[in-house]
Design a protein around this motif. Structure first.
Motif, PDB file in Angstrom:
ATOM      1  N   ILE A   1       0.831  -1.202   0.000  1.00  0.00           N
ATOM      2  CA  ILE A   1       0.000   0.000   0.000  1.00  0.00           C
ATOM      3  C   ILE A   1       0.868   1.256   0.000  1.00  0.00           C
ATOM      4  CG2 ILE A   1      -1.722   1.283   1.314  1.00  0.00           C
ATOM      5  CD1 ILE A   1      -2.850  -1.337   2.284  1.00  0.00           C
ATOM      6  N   VAL A   2       1.964   1.239   0.777  1.00  0.00           N
ATOM      7  CA  VAL A   2       2.874   2.391   0.772  1.00  0.00           C
ATOM      8  C   VAL A   2       3.476   2.583  -0.616  1.00  0.00           C
ATOM      9  CG1 VAL A   2       5.053   3.253   1.701  1.00  0.00           C
ATOM     10  CG2 VAL A   2       3.358   2.231   3.228  1.00  0.00           C
ATOM     11  N   ALA A   3       3.861   1.486  -1.254  1.00  0.00           N
ATOM     12  CA  ALA A   3       4.396   1.581  -2.615  1.00  0.00           C
ATOM     13  C   ALA A   3       3.356   2.111  -3.589  1.00  0.00           C
ATOM     14  CB  ALA A   3       4.889   0.210  -3.069  1.00  0.00           C
ATOM     15  N   LEU A   4       2.099   1.754  -3.395  1.00  0.00           N
ATOM     16  CA  LEU A   4       1.039   2.264  -4.277  1.00  0.00           C
ATOM     17  C   LEU A   4       0.863   3.772  -4.113  1.00  0.00           C
ATOM     18  CD1 LEU A   4      -1.107   1.257  -6.294  1.00  0.00           C
ATOM     19  CD2 LEU A   4      -2.704   1.116  -4.375  1.00  0.00           C
ATOM     20  N   LEU A   5       0.906   4.264  -2.865  1.00  0.00           N
ATOM     21  CA  LEU A   5       0.798   5.707  -2.635  1.00  0.00           C
ATOM     22  C   LEU A   5       1.996   6.455  -3.222  1.00  0.00           C
ATOM     23  CD1 LEU A   5      -0.514   5.728   1.047  1.00  0.00           C
ATOM     24  CD2 LEU A   5      -1.822   6.161  -1.040  1.00  0.00           C
ATOM     25  N   LEU A   6       3.194   5.915  -3.037  1.00  0.00           N
ATOM     26  CA  LEU A   6       4.375   6.558  -3.611  1.00  0.00           C
ATOM     27  C   LEU A   6       4.367   6.488  -5.134  1.00  0.00           C
ATOM     28  CD1 LEU A   6       7.131   5.309  -1.130  1.00  0.00           C
ATOM     29  CD2 LEU A   6       6.015   7.551  -1.204  1.00  0.00           C
ATOM     30  N   ALA A   7       3.838   5.404  -5.681  1.00  0.00           N
ATOM     31  CA  ALA A   7       3.734   5.310  -7.141  1.00  0.00           C
ATOM     32  C   ALA A   7       2.779   6.359  -7.698  1.00  0.00           C
ATOM     33  CB  ALA A   7       3.274   3.903  -7.533  1.00  0.00           C
ATOM     34  N   ALA A   8       1.710   6.654  -6.951  1.00  0.00           N
ATOM     35  CA  ALA A   8       0.803   7.708  -7.394  1.00  0.00           C
ATOM     36  C   ALA A   8       1.493   9.064  -7.414  1.00  0.00           C
ATOM     37  CB  ALA A   8      -0.419   7.760  -6.475  1.00  0.00           C
ATOM     38  N   LEU A   9       2.488   9.259  -6.547  1.00  0.00           N
ATOM     39  CA  LEU A   9       3.220  10.516  -6.520  1.00  0.00           C
ATOM     40  C   LEU A   9       4.311  10.576  -7.582  1.00  0.00           C
ATOM     41  CD1 LEU A   9       3.643  13.216  -5.005  1.00  0.00           C
ATOM     42  CD2 LEU A   9       5.238  12.012  -3.503  1.00  0.00           C
ATOM     43  N   LEU A  10       4.960   9.436  -7.885  1.00  0.00           N
ATOM     44  CA  LEU A  10       6.098   9.427  -8.803  1.00  0.00           C
ATOM     45  C   LEU A  10       5.751   8.972 -10.214  1.00  0.00           C
ATOM     46  CD1 LEU A  10       8.772   7.839  -6.418  1.00  0.00           C
ATOM     47  CD2 LEU A  10       8.371  10.262  -6.869  1.00  0.00           C
ATOM     48  N   GLN A  11       4.603   8.327 -10.402  1.00  0.00           N
ATOM     49  CA  GLN A  11       4.280   7.780 -11.713  1.00  0.00           C
ATOM     50  C   GLN A  11       4.136   8.841 -12.805  1.00  0.00           C
ATOM     51  OE1 GLN A  11       1.015   7.838 -13.333  1.00  0.00           O
ATOM     52  NE2 GLN A  11       1.665   6.501 -15.036  1.00  0.00           N
ATOM     53  N   PRO A  12       3.551  10.028 -12.533  1.00  0.00           N
ATOM     54  CA  PRO A  12       3.516  11.040 -13.606  1.00  0.00           C
ATOM     55  C   PRO A  12       4.896  11.423 -14.114  1.00  0.00           C
ATOM     56  CG  PRO A  12       1.956  11.601 -11.882  1.00  0.00           C
ATOM     57  CD  PRO A  12       2.765  10.453 -11.369  1.00  0.00           C
ATOM     58  N   GLY A  13       5.891  11.518 -13.214  1.00  0.00           N
ATOM     59  CA  GLY A  13       7.249  11.824 -13.654  1.00  0.00           C
ATOM     60  C   GLY A  13       7.842  10.717 -14.501  1.00  0.00           C
ATOM     61  N   ALA A  14       7.631   9.462 -14.097  1.00  0.00           N
ATOM     62  CA  ALA A  14       8.135   8.339 -14.884  1.00  0.00           C
ATOM     63  C   ALA A  14       7.465   8.275 -16.251  1.00  0.00           C
ATOM     64  CB  ALA A  14       7.908   7.028 -14.121  1.00  0.00           C
ATOM     65  N   SER A  15       6.168   8.560 -16.323  1.00  0.00           N
ATOM     66  CA  SER A  15       5.476   8.571 -17.612  1.00  0.00           C
ATOM     67  C   SER A  15       6.005   9.670 -18.522  1.00  0.00           C
ATOM     68  CB  SER A  15       3.975   8.752 -17.384  1.00  0.00           C
ATOM     69  OG  SER A  15       3.462   7.673 -16.626  1.00  0.00           O
ATOM     70  N   ALA A  16       6.335  10.829 -17.920  1.00  0.00           N
ATOM     71  CA  ALA A  16       6.894  11.919 -18.729  1.00  0.00           C
ATOM     72  C   ALA A  16       8.253  11.519 -19.317  1.00  0.00           C
ATOM     73  CB  ALA A  16       7.026  13.176 -17.877  1.00  0.00           C
ATOM     74  N   LEU A  17       9.076  10.830 -18.538  1.00  0.00           N
ATOM     75  CA  LEU A  17      10.366  10.379 -19.050  1.00  0.00           C
ATOM     76  C   LEU A  17      10.186   9.338 -20.156  1.00  0.00           C
ATOM     77  CD1 LEU A  17      12.453  10.078 -15.757  1.00  0.00           C
ATOM     78  CD2 LEU A  17      12.484  11.934 -17.435  1.00  0.00           C
ATOM     79  N   VAL A  18       9.204   8.452 -20.014  1.00  0.00           N
ATOM     80  CA  VAL A  18       8.958   7.447 -21.047  1.00  0.00           C
ATOM     81  C   VAL A  18       8.505   8.112 -22.345  1.00  0.00           C
ATOM     82  CG1 VAL A  18       7.484   5.498 -21.682  1.00  0.00           C
ATOM     83  CG2 VAL A  18       8.520   5.585 -19.421  1.00  0.00           C
ATOM     84  N   ARG A  19       7.675   9.139 -22.240  1.00  0.00           N
ATOM     85  CA  ARG A  19       7.236   9.857 -23.446  1.00  0.00           C
ATOM     86  C   ARG A  19       8.383  10.570 -24.137  1.00  0.00           C
ATOM     87  NH1 ARG A  19       2.729  11.100 -20.082  1.00  0.00           N
ATOM     88  NH2 ARG A  19       3.674  13.122 -19.565  1.00  0.00           N
ATOM     89  N   ARG A  20       9.442  10.894 -23.417  1.00  0.00           N
ATOM     90  CA  ARG A  20      10.624  11.527 -24.013  1.00  0.00           C
ATOM     91  C   ARG A  20      11.600  10.510 -24.604  1.00  0.00           C
ATOM     92  NH1 ARG A  20      11.575  16.897 -22.711  1.00  0.00           N
ATOM     93  NH2 ARG A  20      10.048  17.802 -21.271  1.00  0.00           N
ATOM     94  N   GLY A  21      11.240   9.246 -24.567  1.00  0.00           N
ATOM     95  CA  GLY A  21      12.070   8.227 -25.191  1.00  0.00           C
ATOM     96  C   GLY A  21      12.914   7.411 -24.245  1.00  0.00           C
ATOM     97  N   TRP A  22      12.776   7.613 -22.942  1.00  0.00           N
ATOM     98  CA  TRP A  22      13.550   6.839 -21.982  1.00  0.00           C
ATOM     99  C   TRP A  22      13.004   5.406 -21.916  1.00  0.00           C
ATOM    100  CZ3 TRP A  22      16.233   9.213 -17.275  1.00  0.00           C
ATOM    101  CH2 TRP A  22      16.729  10.495 -17.580  1.00  0.00           C
TER     102      TRP A  22
END
Length: 468
Positions: free
Chosen positions: A147-168
């Motif tokens: 559950i803690v990982a799910l809450l942290l993923a909700a905070l960090l997932q937009p940043g990871a998605s932005a990096l993936v859209r840039r080709g990472w």
């Protein structure tokens, strides 16, 4: 006379037997509907009008009187009311449901049947929830990190998605955001520990002066003497000495808890990495376990809940930062020691709405009381109340109101239930759980009012590791 009485008795028995065979709903009295052939005997001139044996009992209808309960049945016997099954055809009688000892539900009121139906369903739901909570508590060492990982993923997932859209690559983007999150937390913890280590000596010196000021204030304000206060402090110290074994066992339990926390931290970081890297694939595999007709609706409900969770975590972090900065500036102006640790405590407490900020502010006021005296503590209390009013009337309606549309009463009850079930951790996840359940339940209850959502593509749920 004897023959006439015998004949009347025989006719009465025949009429009773005919009434029993013909009409099960009534038991007509022999004198209620006399047979036409009996008129010759009853109206005979030889009948004595004063003979009570030939008269019907008191209260019975006169011979030949019309039937007041309904039309006369065949043979002068009263039957069921007009429109009954006896006047219907055999087909109509077969279509009507039978009401008798074989169908007791027909005798139960409708309201009671509905209440019983709802009652056993609610009992089953409550029992299912209880078993689910019991199972989660049994494996809490695994459930809490997830559950803690799910809450942290909700905070960090937009940043990871932005990096993936840039080709990472997904793995590199997830690892980068994980390192950023760990660096932020580690920096805050290091700063707090350094401030506590540096300011502990000054705090110890100030605590003695603050305690003396508090003692003088209590003696002047309340009907107690200095001797009574010193005796109370001495008794408290003696109680601590007497319970040394209990405290030692508590320290051992704390050591075990520290080990569990370390294990849970490693598990949470491992889970967080894969949530950031393969979160969508994991969900597509899970949604594939549902029936085919409900997969699209379940996927859309989960998408909406996930967006709500992301908005909640972002808004809560912003509100917590404002609270920590506001109270920290106020404490720094007042000269209260340990400003940064107290501000960090306020930041963490703000993630528990309503209750967390109050508890963290109370700790700050107590530190101001024992270090600077009652006047400074009252000013610190005013600062805390001012910041909490700003949070409750401006920040939460502006930020959290858009992300979580839950009534304040539901928030308070959810936090209370979370504290009762799982302590501080339960209070921490109570509000986001209620918010996500509200969004998903509202959508599923109205899923047929709009267009059907797109079907989830299970072909994209590829495993991260394959065996060749």
């Amino acid at each position: 006379m004897l023959r006439r009485g015998t004949h009347l008795l025989t006719r009465a028995r025949e009429r009773i037997r005919a009434a029993r065979e013909h009409d099960p709903h009534a038991w007509p009295h022999p004198w209620s509907h006399p047979h036409p052939d009996d008129d010759a005997y009853l109206d005979d001139g030889t009948t004595d009008s004063d003979d009570d044996t030939d008269r019907p009992p008191l209260g019975s209808p006169e011979p030949g009187a019309p039937d007041l309960d309904g039309p006369l049945g065949p043979g002068g016997v009263s039957g069921p009311p007009a429109g009954s099954d006896q006047r219907r055809g055999p087909a109509e009688r077969r279509r009507r449901p039978a009401r008798g000892p074989g169908a007791p539900e027909e005798e139960v009121p409708l309201a009671l049947r509905v209440a019983a139906a709802w009652s056993w369903r609610l009992i089953v739901v409550v029992a299912g929830l209880y078993m689910l909570l019991w199972a989660a508590a049994y494996v809490a060492v695994v459930v809490v990190p997830v559950i803690v990982a799910l809450l942290l993923a909700a905070l960090l997932q937009p940043g990871a998605s932005a990096l993936v859209r840039r080709g990472w690559p997904r793995a590199l983007a997830a690892l980068t955001m994980l390192v950023v999150g760990l660096g932020t937390v580690a920096g805050i913890v290091t700063l707090v520990v350094q401030q506590v280590t540096t300011g502990f000596g000054d705090l110890a010196d100030q605590v003695g002066q603050g305690v003396e000021q508090v003692r003088d204030l209590l003696v002047r304000t309340f009907p107690v003497t200095r001797t009574q206060l010193e005796n109370a402090v001495t008794q408290l110290q003696q109680t601590l000495v007497d319970n040394e074994d209990v405290l030692a066992s508590g320290a051992l339990t704390t050591a075990v808890t520290v080990g569990e926390v370390a294990t849970g931290t490693l598990l949470a970081l491992f889970t967080l990495f894969f949530f950031l890297k393969d979160g969508r694939s994991i969900w597509l595999w899970l949604v594939g376990l549902f029936p085919r007709d409900s997969r699209a609706y379940v996927d859309e409900a989960a998408r909406r809940s996930w967006r709500t969770l992301i908005s909640y975590v972002r808004a809560t972090a912003a509100v917590a930062m404002v609270d920590a900065v506001g109270i920290g500036i106020g404490l720094a102006v007042l000269g209260v020691p340990l400003v940064i640790p107290l501000a960090a405590l306020v930041f963490l407490g703000a993630f528990i709405p309503i209750i967390g900020s109050f508890l963290a502010g109370t700790v700050a006021v107590l530190v101001a009381l024992v270090s600077k005296g009652p006047i400074t503590a009252l000013i610190a209390l005013a600062v805390v109340v001012l910041v909490m009013q700003l949070e409750g009337h401006v920040l939460q309606p502006l930020l959290l109101g858009r992300a979580v549309r839950v009534h304040p009463l539901a928030v308070v009850l959810a936090i209370a239930a979370g504290l009762l079930v799982a302590g501080i951790f339960g209070a921490l996840i109570a509000v986001p759980t209620v918010a996500c359940a509200n969004v998903a339940g509202t959508y599923l209850s109205r899923r047929y009012e709009g267009p059907r959502p797109p079907e989830p593509r299970r072909d994209r749920a590829r495993p991260a590791v394959t065996a060749r």
